[in-house]
Design an enzyme around this catalytic site. Sequence first.
Site, mmCIF file in Angstrom:
data_model
loop_
_atom_site.group_PDB
_atom_site.id
_atom_site.type_symbol
_atom_site.label_atom_id
_atom_site.label_comp_id
_atom_site.label_asym_id
_atom_site.label_seq_id
_atom_site.Cartn_x
_atom_site.Cartn_y
_atom_site.Cartn_z
ATOM 1 N N TYR A 79 12.077 9.404 0.710
ATOM 2 C CA TYR A 79 10.911 9.355 1.611
ATOM 3 C C TYR A 79 10.407 10.781 1.840
ATOM 4 O O TYR A 79 9.203 11.054 1.722
ATOM 5 C CB TYR A 79 11.255 8.677 2.941
ATOM 6 N N ASN A 135 -3.843 6.704 4.124
ATOM 7 C CA ASN A 135 -2.823 6.480 5.141
ATOM 8 C C ASN A 135 -1.736 5.506 4.685
ATOM 9 O O ASN A 135 -0.592 5.601 5.147
ATOM 10 C CB ASN A 135 -3.540 5.940 6.394
ATOM 11 N N PHE A 146 -1.293 3.442 12.281
ATOM 12 C CA PHE A 146 -2.305 4.514 12.278
ATOM 13 C C PHE A 146 -3.620 4.032 11.672
ATOM 14 O O PHE A 146 -4.702 4.379 12.151
ATOM 15 C CB PHE A 146 -1.843 5.723 11.442
ATOM 16 N N ASP A 168 -3.560 -3.527 -3.080
ATOM 17 C CA ASP A 168 -2.243 -2.893 -3.128
ATOM 18 C C ASP A 168 -2.461 -1.549 -3.828
ATOM 19 O O ASP A 168 -2.817 -1.517 -5.018
ATOM 20 C CB ASP A 168 -1.283 -3.794 -3.922
#
Length: 254
Positions: free
Chosen positions: A153, A87, A14, A60
């Site tokens: 998640y 994102n 994305f 990071d």
Amino acid sequence: MNKIVCITGASSGFGEACALKFSSQGYDVIITGRRSERLESLKKRIEEKNKTKVLVLILDVRKKSAVFQAIESLPPEWRNIEVLVNNAGLALGRDNFDEASLEDWDIMIDTNVKGLLYMSRAVLPLMLPQNRGHIINIGSTAAKEVYQKGNVYCATKHAVDAISQAMRIDLLPHKIKVTAIHPGAAETEFSLVRLKHNEKEAKKVYEGFIPLSANDIADIVFFTASLPPHVCINELEVTCLAQANAFYLFKDPA
Ligand code: NDP
Ligand code: 8X3
């Protein structure tokens, strides 16, 4: 002067598609991620094809001081960030709660939740004085429902949903838009990463239906950023036609 968008996780999926889309529409782009070669090659593609400016930040998002230092030391011509696309993120493993790796859990929480918080707080001081800006957070259908073996998640994406709602409220006086986009299954490197680079298993995830593509999401992200100043899309859940929500996905029989 072109508008500026900052996109985290632009080295694939994305994020990469968003960088191409925004630059094709005249934005200068700050592209971030850990894989420098990918980002340098994307920079070249954008400069050649779309002729807008590109700044690569090797970053990071889990590293709090590195995030703040990178944003604080942006050159003056890159400080006027109009849109931040949070994102960067990942799933690691698909395991039952009692069996999942604690290390995987830490990485998902640190990236998907803490990374998004750090980036937002680092960029906001550049938006606040202008009373203008747009933060677009990439959530997931996993932000809306919890599915088997999705435990942490799903929890991180529920957190993205909650954080987006909270940010929107607290940033109202500053006229900063906050949009959460919640995609369903999309074929990127997401499953390859989740399934620890088992290519065969990753490919299987998308068999029997037409998933979303990275470009589908980039078009939608750009659309939310291209509305008039008084219009804000607060959240959008988007799936391919074969998917109803996080756990109903209709696959054509083989
Ligand atoms: P990809 O694996 O293709 O891309 C993930 C991006 O995140 C990469 O550019 C990667 O860059 C970056 N990233 C991961 N960890 C870090 C980190 N610690 N610091 C900086 N960047 C990082 O997956 P997608 O494009 O599909 O995923 C993008 C987002 O969309 C994620 O938040 C994901 O959870 C979400 N999503 C994905 C869906 C899907 O089905 N594909 C559906 C719903 C949501 P690098 O490795 O170079 O650091
Ligand atoms: C990614 C989509 O279905 O693996 O967020 O949760 S799913």
